[in-house]
Structures are given as C-alpha cells and as structure tokens.
Motif scaffolding. Structure first.
Motif, PDB file in Angstrom:
ATOM      1  N   ARG A  17       0.772  -1.107  -0.084  1.00 12.89           N
ATOM      2  CA  ARG A  17       0.189   0.141   0.041  1.00 12.89           C
ATOM      3  C   ARG A  17       0.737   1.200  -0.036  1.00 12.89           C
ATOM      4  O   ARG A  17       2.259   1.171   0.138  1.00 12.89           O
ATOM      5  CB  ARG A  17      -1.084   0.002   1.114  1.00 12.89           C
ATOM      6  N   GLU A  18       0.407   2.265  -0.289  1.00 12.10           N
ATOM      7  CA  GLU A  18       0.974   3.737  -0.390  1.00 12.10           C
ATOM      8  C   GLU A  18       1.199   3.939   1.239  1.00 12.10           C
ATOM      9  O   GLU A  18       0.677   3.727   2.061  1.00 12.10           O
ATOM     10  CB  GLU A  18       0.161   4.903  -0.802  1.00 12.10           C
ATOM     11  N   SER A  19       2.287   4.704   1.436  1.00 13.74           N
ATOM     12  CA  SER A  19       2.535   5.549   2.893  1.00 13.74           C
ATOM     13  C   SER A  19       2.687   6.908   2.557  1.00 13.74           C
ATOM     14  O   SER A  19       3.326   7.377   1.776  1.00 13.74           O
ATOM     15  CB  SER A  19       3.970   4.933   3.258  1.00 13.74           C
ATOM     16  N   LEU A  20       2.261   7.636   3.446  1.00 18.61           N
ATOM     17  CA  LEU A  20       2.007   9.067   3.427  1.00 18.61           C
ATOM     18  C   LEU A  20       2.775   9.895   4.424  1.00 18.61           C
ATOM     19  O   LEU A  20       2.907   9.476   5.735  1.00 18.61           O
ATOM     20  CB  LEU A  20       0.315   9.472   3.699  1.00 18.61           C
ATOM     21  N   TYR A  21       3.520  10.862   4.187  1.00 21.17           N
ATOM     22  CA  TYR A  21       4.252  11.574   5.061  1.00 21.17           C
ATOM     23  C   TYR A  21       4.044  13.099   4.546  1.00 21.17           C
ATOM     24  O   TYR A  21       3.230  13.365   3.563  1.00 21.17           O
ATOM     25  CB  TYR A  21       5.871  11.293   4.930  1.00 21.17           C
ATOM     26  N   TRP A  22       4.459  13.902   5.593  1.00 18.90           N
ATOM     27  CA  TRP A  22       4.196  15.386   5.283  1.00 18.90           C
ATOM     28  C   TRP A  22       5.628  15.984   4.818  1.00 18.90           C
ATOM     29  O   TRP A  22       6.458  15.924   5.570  1.00 18.90           O
ATOM     30  CB  TRP A  22       3.571  16.272   6.498  1.00 18.90           C
ATOM     31  N   LEU A  23       5.748  16.662   3.842  1.00 18.42           N
ATOM     32  CA  LEU A  23       6.909  17.408   3.356  1.00 18.42           C
ATOM     33  C   LEU A  23       6.729  18.968   3.689  1.00 18.42           C
ATOM     34  O   LEU A  23       5.863  19.504   3.262  1.00 18.42           O
ATOM     35  CB  LEU A  23       7.253  17.207   1.992  1.00 18.42           C
ATOM     36  N   SER A  24       7.380  19.387   4.598  1.00 15.89           N
ATOM     37  CA  SER A  24       7.440  20.882   4.776  1.00 15.89           C
ATOM     38  C   SER A  24       8.614  21.667   4.311  1.00 15.89           C
ATOM     39  O   SER A  24       9.803  21.128   4.164  1.00 15.89           O
ATOM     40  CB  SER A  24       7.726  21.169   6.318  1.00 15.89           C
ATOM     41  N   VAL A  25       8.426  22.808   3.852  1.00 17.61           N
ATOM     42  CA  VAL A  25       9.375  23.734   3.303  1.00 17.61           C
ATOM     43  C   VAL A  25       9.230  25.012   3.860  1.00 17.61           C
ATOM     44  O   VAL A  25       8.317  25.658   3.849  1.00 17.61           O
ATOM     45  CB  VAL A  25       9.242  23.775   1.656  1.00 17.61           C
ATOM     46  N   LYS A  26      10.384  25.627   4.432  1.00 11.30           N
ATOM     47  CA  LYS A  26      10.305  26.856   5.152  1.00 11.30           C
ATOM     48  C   LYS A  26      11.404  27.861   4.581  1.00 11.30           C
ATOM     49  O   LYS A  26      12.510  27.204   3.953  1.00 11.30           O
ATOM     50  CB  LYS A  26      10.704  26.505   6.815  1.00 11.30           C
ATOM     51  N   SER A  27      11.051  28.952   4.298  1.00 10.81           N
ATOM     52  CA  SER A  27      12.044  29.889   3.685  1.00 10.81           C
ATOM     53  C   SER A  27      11.979  31.193   4.701  1.00 10.81           C
ATOM     54  O   SER A  27      11.082  31.529   5.263  1.00 10.81           O
ATOM     55  CB  SER A  27      11.333  30.338   2.124  1.00 10.81           C
ATOM     56  N   ILE A  28      13.419  31.729   4.867  1.00 11.38           N
ATOM     57  CA  ILE A  28      13.609  32.983   5.246  1.00 11.38           C
ATOM     58  C   ILE A  28      14.294  33.821   4.375  1.00 11.38           C
ATOM     59  O   ILE A  28      15.349  33.525   3.828  1.00 11.38           O
ATOM     60  CB  ILE A  28      14.368  32.760   6.650  1.00 11.38           C
ATOM     61  N   ALA A  29      13.668  35.100   4.153  1.00 12.20           N
ATOM     62  CA  ALA A  29      14.381  36.056   3.192  1.00 12.20           C
ATOM     63  C   ALA A  29      15.651  36.479   3.828  1.00 12.20           C
ATOM     64  O   ALA A  29      15.745  36.905   5.009  1.00 12.20           O
ATOM     65  CB  ALA A  29      13.448  37.138   3.111  1.00 12.20           C
TER      66      ALA A  29
END
Length: 220
Positions: free
Chosen positions: A100-112
């Motif tokens: 079966r598929e497995s689900l995760y959360w991908l976070s992307v954070k940016s600071i100018a």
C-alpha cells in the motif's frame, strides 16, 4: 557595503499554497514512485533581488507517531539566490510497506535574506504538502477514486476504500448540497462525513489526482 544575514528570530506561519514567501514549490504533492531511485520536487526563487534560506524536512502522517522516518531529503538546508531553482530529492533509507501507499508530510520553510539591521524581526514562512510513497507492486492509482464504495448511515456518509492508494477528495455532495469537510481516505480504510440536515439523494464526489487536478465526478 551591504551584508546579507539570516536572523535568528523567526515567526512561523503555515499555508496550504505551494508558494512560500516568494519561494515557489513545484507541486501540491510529491509522489515517490518506487520504480525510480528517488522522488524529487523543484523549489524556485522568482524574486529579482531577494535571496532565501530554504529548509525542508519530513514528518510522519500522524503527529503522535514518533517512529523513524525511512526517507531523507537532500539538501535539507540551502541558500537560494534570486532567479535560481533547486531540486529537493527524497531518498528511501529503510523498509516501507510494499502492499500500500505510505503518506508523510513534506515541509518547506523559507527565510528571506535581509540587510543587517538591529532590532529587525524576520518572518519565516512554512508550507506543507503530501509526500506519498508508491510501491512498484501496486497499480491503478488513476482510477482508484472510482472504486470507493459509499453508504449513508445515521446521518453520515461512509466511504470505504478497497484500494492500496490514498484518495484525497476535492468535493463531496449529497444531492445538490456540498459537504464542507472532505479530506482523504487511507488505503483499506473507511472515512465518514456528517450529512447536513435536509440533504438527500445520491452521493457524488471528485478526487484530486497525482498532478493536483480534480477528477471527473462519480455518483452513487
């Protein structure tokens, strides 16, 4: 002479959009197809002058799950200058279920980046998208949403998912009335929604496909 710096003080804000404080993430989801060596998604800085520090990481689907994540992101932290584009690569490092598929959360954070000034508060912005690992042994993701079964019991719509795929809903209706809380149903699982008072008729739904687009409507 101006010096660019990345302030230590940051205020985090979460958005569902793939645009993060000037940084553009190349999709609303990342499907890691196990027939390939790695998954990847682009991160672009469309600004003409501003540089960003970009940090990314993965979380388990359930925030109470503290098990080790069997993937790494390369690079996890980098500077992205104005007009540049980079690829976030996701690499499998440990065992993952293959039925079966497995689900995760991908976070992307940016600071100018900013000029060095005292008492300046720099805001960081974070977005989160789904990262789905799809084993090579399972087929038929494009039509999985059509294979859902649905019933109405005691004022609730109940979806049953007999497939090995995560199915994210774009919309769910009973008769002509939209239900306002559709999310997703996990592989081999059920998911239920409250039916508003007075709503009746067939249940109709649209899903979101691998490309973030909505599917055709199914009614039953």
């Amino acid at each position: 002479m101006k010096h660019l710096c990345y302030p230590l003080i940051a205020v985090s804000m979460a958005y569902g959009s793939p645009t993060v404080a000037g940084i553009e993430v190349g999709g609303t989801r990342l499907i890691f197809d196990a027939t390939k060596k790695e998954g990847s998604i682009s991160v672009k800085n469309p600004e003409k002058e501003t540089a960003y520090l970009v940090q990314s990481w993965l979380d388990n689907r359930d925030k109470t799950d503290t098990s080790k994540i069997p993937f790494v992101i390369i690079p996890p932290l980098f500077r992205l200058d104005a007009g540049e584009e980079n690829q976030l690569r996701v690499i499998n490092t440990d065992t993952v279920p293959q039925d079966r598929e497995s689900l995760y959360w991908l976070s992307v954070k940016s600071i100018a980046a900013t000029t060095k000034q005292p008492n300046r508060l720099q805001i960081s912005v974070r977005t989160r998208i789904k990262m789905i690992y799809r084993p090579r042994s399972i087929k038929g993701a494009e039509d999985a949403y059509r294979r859902l079964t649905v019933s109405q019991v005691n004022g609730r719509v109940i979806f049953s998912n007999p497939t090995p795929f995560y199915i994210s809903f774009f919309s769910v209706k009973v008769g002509n009335q939209n239900l306002h809380e559709p999310m997703m149903v996990a592989p081999f699982a059920t998911y239920s929604l409250n039916v508003p008072k007075g709503a009746s008729g067939k249940v109709s739904w649209r899903a979101i496909n691998d490309y973030g687009a909505r599917t055709e409507e199914v009614s039953r």
